[in-house]
Design an enzyme around this catalytic site. Structure first.
Site, mmCIF file in Angstrom:
data_model
loop_
_atom_site.group_PDB
_atom_site.id
_atom_site.type_symbol
_atom_site.label_atom_id
_atom_site.label_comp_id
_atom_site.label_asym_id
_atom_site.label_seq_id
_atom_site.Cartn_x
_atom_site.Cartn_y
_atom_site.Cartn_z
ATOM 1 C CD GLN A 149 9.568 41.087 5.976
ATOM 2 O OE1 GLN A 149 8.527 41.118 6.620
ATOM 3 N NE2 GLN A 149 10.274 39.979 5.853
ATOM 4 C CB SER A 190 23.736 7.273 5.561
ATOM 5 O OG SER A 190 24.858 8.092 5.294
ATOM 6 C CG HIS A 235 17.381 44.919 9.849
ATOM 7 N ND1 HIS A 235 17.953 44.288 10.933
ATOM 8 C CD2 HIS A 235 18.401 45.113 8.957
ATOM 9 C CE1 HIS A 235 19.256 44.118 10.707
ATOM 10 N NE2 HIS A 235 19.550 44.615 9.521
ATOM 11 C CD GLU A 269 21.683 40.041 6.844
ATOM 12 O OE1 GLU A 269 20.482 40.260 6.867
ATOM 13 O OE2 GLU A 269 22.546 40.947 6.737
ATOM 14 C CD GLU A 315 22.592 15.159 -1.994
ATOM 15 O OE1 GLU A 315 22.487 14.789 -0.819
ATOM 16 O OE2 GLU A 315 23.072 14.462 -2.893
ATOM 17 C CD GLN A 368 16.781 54.968 -0.575
ATOM 18 O OE1 GLN A 368 16.145 56.018 -0.673
ATOM 19 N NE2 GLN A 368 18.079 54.906 -0.856
HETATM 20 N N1 LIG Z 1 13.742 40.997 2.533
HETATM 21 C C1 LIG Z 1 13.245 40.365 3.581
HETATM 22 O O1 LIG Z 1 12.595 39.331 3.441
HETATM 23 C C2 LIG Z 1 13.406 40.941 4.971
HETATM 24 C C3 LIG Z 1 13.371 40.099 6.087
HETATM 25 C C4 LIG Z 1 13.375 40.666 7.374
HETATM 26 C C5 LIG Z 1 13.476 42.049 7.499
HETATM 27 N N2 LIG Z 1 13.579 42.822 6.387
HETATM 28 C C6 LIG Z 1 13.636 44.285 6.545
HETATM 29 O O2 LIG Z 1 12.446 44.832 6.002
HETATM 30 C C7 LIG Z 1 12.711 46.161 5.519
HETATM 31 C C8 LIG Z 1 12.262 46.250 4.082
HETATM 32 O O3 LIG Z 1 13.082 45.388 3.313
HETATM 33 P P1 LIG Z 1 12.522 44.765 1.975
HETATM 34 O O4 LIG Z 1 13.493 43.716 1.527
HETATM 35 O O5 LIG Z 1 11.084 44.424 2.158
HETATM 36 O O6 LIG Z 1 12.639 46.043 1.027
HETATM 37 P P2 LIG Z 1 12.342 46.105 -0.532
HETATM 38 O O7 LIG Z 1 11.505 44.962 -0.979
HETATM 39 O O8 LIG Z 1 13.624 46.322 -1.268
HETATM 40 O O9 LIG Z 1 11.480 47.461 -0.598
HETATM 41 C C9 LIG Z 1 10.995 47.877 -1.815
HETATM 42 C C10 LIG Z 1 9.906 48.918 -1.578
HETATM 43 O O10 LIG Z 1 10.491 50.082 -0.974
HETATM 44 C C11 LIG Z 1 10.141 51.209 -1.769
HETATM 45 N N3 LIG Z 1 11.169 52.246 -1.728
HETATM 46 C C12 LIG Z 1 12.495 52.088 -1.984
HETATM 47 N N4 LIG Z 1 13.133 53.269 -1.867
HETATM 48 C C13 LIG Z 1 12.168 54.173 -1.545
HETATM 49 C C14 LIG Z 1 12.194 55.583 -1.326
HETATM 50 N N5 LIG Z 1 13.340 56.290 -1.353
HETATM 51 N N6 LIG Z 1 11.020 56.199 -1.058
HETATM 52 C C15 LIG Z 1 9.859 55.511 -1.005
HETATM 53 N N7 LIG Z 1 9.767 54.184 -1.222
HETATM 54 C C16 LIG Z 1 10.918 53.540 -1.487
HETATM 55 C C17 LIG Z 1 10.029 50.638 -3.161
HETATM 56 O O11 LIG Z 1 9.322 51.584 -3.905
HETATM 57 P P3 LIG Z 1 8.845 51.347 -5.422
HETATM 58 O O12 LIG Z 1 7.544 50.622 -5.281
HETATM 59 O O13 LIG Z 1 8.725 52.733 -5.936
HETATM 60 O O14 LIG Z 1 9.921 50.546 -6.094
HETATM 61 C C18 LIG Z 1 9.319 49.321 -2.900
HETATM 62 O O15 LIG Z 1 7.920 49.480 -2.787
HETATM 63 C C19 LIG Z 1 14.205 46.381 5.712
HETATM 64 O O16 LIG Z 1 14.399 47.039 6.929
HETATM 65 C C20 LIG Z 1 14.768 44.957 5.796
HETATM 66 O O17 LIG Z 1 15.988 44.855 6.488
HETATM 67 C C21 LIG Z 1 13.528 42.315 5.139
#
Ligand SMILES: NC(=O)c1ccc[n+]([C@@H]2O[C@H](COP(=O)([O-])OP(=O)(O)OC[C@H]3O[C@@H](n4cnc5c(N)ncnc54)[C@H](OP(=O)(O)O)[C@@H]3O)[C@@H](O)[C@H]2O)c1
Length: 321
Positions: free
Chosen positions: A27, A251, A107, A194, A230, A84
């Site tokens: 995100q 269909s 979220h 989910e 599909e 986190q």
């Molecule tokens: N996934 C989706 O498409 C989606 C959709 C809607 C809402 N959300 C919400 O968006 C939020 C983020 O989700 P996401 O899926 O985007 O997360 P994500 O991709 O797993 O986040 C990864 C990032 O968080 C950093 N991080 C992880 N632990 C950390 C810590 N302890 N301290 C500092 N940085 C840390 C990572 O650091 P590094 O760079 O060091 O690895 C990386 O840059 C959540 O609340 C989720 O529920 C997500």
């Protein structure tokens, strides 16, 4: 429920503010890029040794250590994994003496589960795009945008709702529609969907149908095409036209089979199971189980993912990928 489009939302509350994005993952990266394209001032906060630092810098962002972002930014978006959010908030934001901070989440899980207890000095809000990160970017670029939910959890300044709406507009959600909700409604419904449809339900439905055909002697590629491949075609049709519209586009045999057999396959037991799943989320039982899984290093998740890889439907999938 009112649908807010670009013209309905005032961008002024975000004007001139420095937005600190924590993380550069699913995100964070698309939201940061959309904000930058919109002319907003964005700094990225990453921990030491982050593998995302170079990518963020190459995209033209100033990447800082998290404490420095807290100092520089007016608005902080915690776009790190849900488990986190509380550790990052407690270590870097709660301890800051800075006043007037607004903190946003994508979220509400950490708030609803009670993992993160906000400091009473902070404005706390939610802007939850209803789509994956790559959709947030792609749809912003093609001018469509994914819809978003906005909720205010704690309003100290009296300006939190306006700020959250402006943020939702800035990342492109108001191209399609922004809707107001509460943290509780967003979190519980998101987890419920989910568990019953998007992840838990769909995967079981696909695998169970596939296994039924395999058990009856059908070949794996054929079973794979019918039960998994599909799915996207029908999901796209439902996404575009709704269920009634999808039914108008299939269909007559598919339509009759759907209407005649569907209620027998997904019967009242499934509805009752869904009610129980919802009750487990509402009562907090799911949060406790998830917390225990996090604390022990995700053993149940790791075990299930290993078994996933060994399932024959994955071999059939690899034939096409
Ligand atoms: N996934 C989706 O498409 C989606 C959709 C809607 C809402 N959300 C919400 O968006 C939020 C983020 O989700 P996401 O899926 O985007 O997360 P994500 O991709 O797993 O986040 C990864 C990032 O968080 C950093 N991080 C992880 N632990 C950390 C810590 N302890 N301290 C500092 N940085 C840390 C990572 O650091 P590094 O760079 O060091 O690895 C990386 O840059 C959540 O609340 C989720 O529920 C997500």
């Amino acid at each position: 429920m009112q649908r807010y489009l670009d013209a309905d939302i005032d961008a002024t509350p975000l004007a001139g503010k420095t937005i600190g994005i924590f993380g550069y993952g699913n995100q964070a990266c698309p939201q940061a890029l959309n904000l930058k394209d919109g002319g907003y001032s964005v700094v990225i906060g990453l921990r030491t040794g982050s593998p995302h630092r170079e990518t963020a810098e190459q995209s033209g962002f100033s990447v800082l250590d998290i404490p420095e972002v807290v100092k520089q930014a007016d608005l902080l978006m915690l776009l790190v994994p849900d488990d986190q959010c509380a550790p990052v908030y407690d270590a870097h934001i709660r301890t800051s003496e800075k006043t007037g901070l607004a903190i946003g989440f994508a979220h509400g899980l950490c708030l609803q589960a009670g993992w993160l207890k906000p400091d009473p000095r902070h404005d706390i809000f939610l802007v939850a795009p209803k789509g994956q990160g790559r959709g947030v970017r792609q749809k912003f670029q093609d001018g469509s945008g994914v819809p978003g939910l906005v909720a205010v959890h704690q309003d100290v300044s009296g300006n939190t709702e306006a700020l959250a709406m402006a943020y939702a507009k800035a990342i492109g959600c108001a191209h399609t529609g922004v809707f107001q909700t509460s943290v509780s409604e967003e979190t519980i419904s998101d987890l419920f969907s989910e568990q019953t449809v998007l992840c838990g339900g769909l995967t079981r439905l696909i695998r169970m149908a596939y296994e039924t055909l395999i058990e009856a002697g059908f070949s794996a590629p054929v079973a794979y095409f019918e039960c998994l491949y599909e799915v996207k075609l029908i999901a796209d049709l439902i996404h575009e036209k709704g269920i009634a519209g999808m039914r108008e586009g299939i269909s007559s045999a598919a339509l009759f089979g759907d209407i005649h057999e569907g209620d027998r396959v997904i019967d009242s037991h499934v509805r009752e199971n869904m009610r129980q799943t919802l009750a487990r989320i509402q009562s907090g039982e799911f949060f406790q189980a998830f917390q225990a899984e996090i604390d022990s290093g995700f053993p149940e998740v790791r075990d299930a993912m290993l078994k996933d890889r060994a399932h024959s439907i994955e071999q059939a999938h690899r034939l096409l990928h």
